[in-house]
Design a protein around this motif. Structure first.
Motif, short mmCIF file in Angstrom:
data_model
loop_
_atom_site.label_atom_id
_atom_site.label_comp_id
_atom_site.label_asym_id
_atom_site.label_seq_id
_atom_site.Cartn_x
_atom_site.Cartn_y
_atom_site.Cartn_z
N GLU B 26 0.85 -1.21 0.00
CA GLU B 26 0.00 0.00 0.00
C GLU B 26 0.88 1.25 0.00
O GLU B 26 0.62 2.21 -0.73
CB GLU B 26 -0.91 0.02 1.24
N ASP B 32 -1.63 7.23 -5.60
CA ASP B 32 -2.13 6.92 -6.95
C ASP B 32 -3.21 5.84 -6.87
O ASP B 32 -2.90 4.68 -6.60
CB ASP B 32 -0.96 6.46 -7.83
N VAL B 33 -4.45 6.22 -7.12
CA VAL B 33 -5.54 5.27 -6.98
C VAL B 33 -5.38 4.09 -7.94
O VAL B 33 -5.83 2.97 -7.65
CB VAL B 33 -6.91 5.97 -7.20
N PHE B 34 -4.71 4.32 -9.07
CA PHE B 34 -4.56 3.25 -10.06
C PHE B 34 -3.26 2.46 -9.90
O PHE B 34 -2.91 1.66 -10.77
CB PHE B 34 -4.62 3.84 -11.47
N SER B 35 -2.54 2.66 -8.81
CA SER B 35 -1.27 1.94 -8.64
C SER B 35 -1.50 0.42 -8.55
O SER B 35 -2.39 -0.04 -7.82
CB SER B 35 -0.55 2.40 -7.38
N GLU B 36 -0.66 -0.32 -9.26
CA GLU B 36 -0.75 -1.78 -9.23
C GLU B 36 -0.44 -2.32 -7.82
O GLU B 36 -0.88 -3.40 -7.44
CB GLU B 36 0.21 -2.40 -10.24
N HIS B 38 -1.50 -1.22 -5.00
CA HIS B 38 -2.73 -1.32 -4.21
C HIS B 38 -3.47 -2.62 -4.55
O HIS B 38 -4.05 -3.27 -3.68
CB HIS B 38 -3.67 -0.14 -4.49
N GLY B 39 -3.43 -2.97 -5.82
CA GLY B 39 -4.07 -4.22 -6.25
C GLY B 39 -3.39 -5.41 -5.61
O GLY B 39 -4.05 -6.35 -5.14
N LEU B 40 -2.07 -5.37 -5.58
CA LEU B 40 -1.33 -6.47 -4.96
C LEU B 40 -1.65 -6.54 -3.47
O LEU B 40 -1.86 -7.64 -2.92
CB LEU B 40 0.18 -6.26 -5.15
#
Lengths: 469, 108
Positions: B26, B32-36, B38-40
């Motif tokens: 995180e 950046d809301v679109f950062s990868e 955050h997905g991870l």
């Protein structure tokens, strides 16, 4: 004298499965078939070998028997067993009429059992040649798992046949079957990664089967078993391009995500993951649309509008995800959901990388159309998930460690003892609204992105969605 | 400490290490809301929920996401197979798969 118990052998198999996961050796067809056959034999010995035949062949509600019947067309059956026409039809993917006709014509060997025909194992088995047990001297990690599991199955089988010792309780059986299924899922997923593309169909089937039934046999009282059993849909097509992989990953994810959000008590982490997956979908869509060189058909104004909608939607979904942080419904997410979520995340990463590299393997226009479809799926899922966080909250089923919540007199003791307590509305006043907002934004994104790809015919194929000519 | 308590403690410790890995991811994603990343982080948190709902605070904080995941795997591998949950081997597999994803991301 050394004594080896069945528990020792199962423990050995479990340990070897962990070692297998850490290795990187290729798996050949013989090694896989030996493992596949050993797993079925093990499940058969655990579940059915000491039961009367009718219980095995007729429909029933016993979850363990359902799990055994769900095994995808076993390669071979235990040689001493016979099977009803109905069961043979199920595993051979034929109608009962076709089976009866084949028996009548002599194409299938059957024997009379009272006033009905039953089929010997050899007639039903998919592979007529013998599959030898795994070689105990083979150092390959999968063979070692097969040998340990095979020895375990032999011991359980000997126990049944000699009628010595104690009977296993249903709970012990279920627990043991879940262990066997867990290591089956590990070995099958490992094989998918370490064998040729032409040989992955069977391991894919076994991985999905094992993951599905691990969840179905979960003793958690909050689980709705009937719903779990509904989604064991197994696509028979294989993706051969990254675009097809994207469609297939979305297709798989949609099925399991729908089930997760419909659970009686959904996992908060699963709900958060659904929202986050939406952000990933929006992110990659945004990235592809902004990529220099993308087909100029959408006007700059359309693209700008789309970009703004994606970003706004992304913020709303991320806020919804973060509103659940630190909260739990104490429900464990299902394995197949965890697997499918990770697979879709990885595929979206791959699409983004190929787009960056301008790799011709990626059809960018088709990928954007697929992502538009993904936006629709996300919108549907959020619409279903929208009331869940509030429902959990108002039902007293949303928990947090007491130490993370504001202290009051009632919370002093649980805080001191490190306990979980139900969360109150004033602890999370924005939770319901965040999910409401996300569920409202998602259809807006869906409409805006869908506007860019309107006019393409979508066709549902076994591996997912494709576009017509 | 009984076998059961010890197993529970190890599961909670591993879940804590996974949460520490997710928090690190995180932080890498930033605002950046679109950062990868955050997905991870979301994928890691999802997996942590399968290990334990009651994560213990980690005693060590390795300096990469992958190192934190490896610590969690090592902790879970310290559980004797039949004393752990029936599906423990599969949860370890999920973390290994995350590790492959993270390594790719860390290399970029």
């Amino acid at each position: 004298m050394s004594v080896t118990t069945s528990a020792d052998l199962l423990e050995r198999a479990d340990q070897l499965a962990r070692e297998l996961a850490a290795s990187s050796q290729e798996v050949n067809q013989d090694q896989w078939e030996q493992f596949d056959n050993t797993v079925y034999r093990t499940l058969y010995e655990l579940i059915a070998a000491d039961r009367a035949d009718p219980a095995y062949t007729e429909e029933g509600t016993n979850r363990l028997l359902q799990a055994l019947r769900g095994y995808p067309a076993p390669l071979q059956f235990p040689p001493e067993r016979t099977f009803s026409v109905e069961y043979a039809a199920q595993v051979m993917d034929l109608t009962t009429e076709q089976i009866r006709k084949d028996i009548w014509n002599g194409r299938l060997r059957a024997v009379k059992d009272g006033d009905r025909h039953v089929l010997p194992a050899q007639s039903v088995s998919r592979i007529q040649r013998g599959i030898p047990p795994a070689d105990p001297t083979d150092p390959h990690p999968l063979s070692r798992v097969s040998v340990a599991l095979g020895a375990f199955a032999d011991l359980v089988g000997d126990h049944h046949r000699t009628r010595a010792g104690v009977q296993l309780s249903e709970q012990t059986r279920a627990d043991t079957v879940r262990r066997v299924l867990a290591l089956t899922a590990v070995a099958a997923q490992y094989t998918v990664k370490h064998t040729g593309i032409e040989a992955i169909e069977r391991p894919v089937l076994l991985a999905k089967y094992a993951s599905t039934y691990i969840n179905a046999l979960d003793p958690s009282p909050r689980r709705i078993h009937a719903l779990d059993n509904l989604v064991a849909s197994i696509p028979d097509g294989k993706a051969s391009t990254v675009n097809q992989e994207l469609d297939a990953a979305m297709h798989d994810w949609r099925a399991v995500a729908q089930r997760e959000v419909r659970r009686l008590v959904p996992s908060t982490e699963a709900l958060a993951a659904v929202a986050n997956q939406g952000v990933r979908i929006y992110s990659v869509t945004h990235h592809l649309l902004q990529r220099p060189g993308y087909d100029e058909r959408p006007s700059p104004a359309d693209r700008q509008r789309c970009s703004a909608a994606l970003r706004e939607g992304g913020v709303a979904l991320r806020d919804a995800q973060l509103a659940l942080r630190g909260l739990t419904s104490l429900t464990v997410p299902a394995h197949d959901f965890v697997t499918s979520s990770r697979a879709l995340f990885a595929t979206l990463q791959q699409v983004r990388q190929l787009a960056d590299a301008r790799d011709p393997e990626l059809d960018t226009e088709a990928a954007i159309a697929s992502l538009a479809r993904a936006c629709t799926i996300e919108s549907e899922l959020l619409s279903e998930a929208r009331p869940s966080p509030s429902s959990l909250l108002h039902s007293g089923l949303l928990f947090a460690p007491a130490r993370r919540l504001p202290t009051n007199l009632e919370r002093l003791e649980p805080r001191a003892k490190g306990r979980f307590i139900p969360v109150q509305l004033n602890d999370v006043p924005e939770l319901g609204w965040r999910w409401e907002l996300a569920a409202r934004k998602a259809p807006e994104v869906e409409a805006t992105v869908g506007h860019l790809v309107v006019g393409r015919d979508q066709v549902e194929l076994p591996h997912g969605i494709e576009f017509g000519l | 400490m009984s076998d059961h308590t010890s197993t529970e403690a190890l599961l909670e410790e591993a879940a804590g290490q996974l949460h520490a890995a997710a928090e690190f991811a995180e932080a890498l994603g930033g605002a950046d809301v679109f950062s990868e990343w955050h997905g991870l982080a979301s994928q890691i948190s999802l997996t942590a929920a399968g290990v334990s709902h009651d994560p213990a605070a980690p005693t060590q904080y390795p300096s990469t996401v992958s190192a934190r995941l490896r610590t969690a795997i090592d902790t879970l591998n310290g559980i004797t197979p039949l004393l752990g949950p029936p599906d423990l081997a599969l949860w370890i597999w999920h973390i290994r798969e995350l590790l492959h994803l993270v390594r790719d991301m860390e290399l970029r």
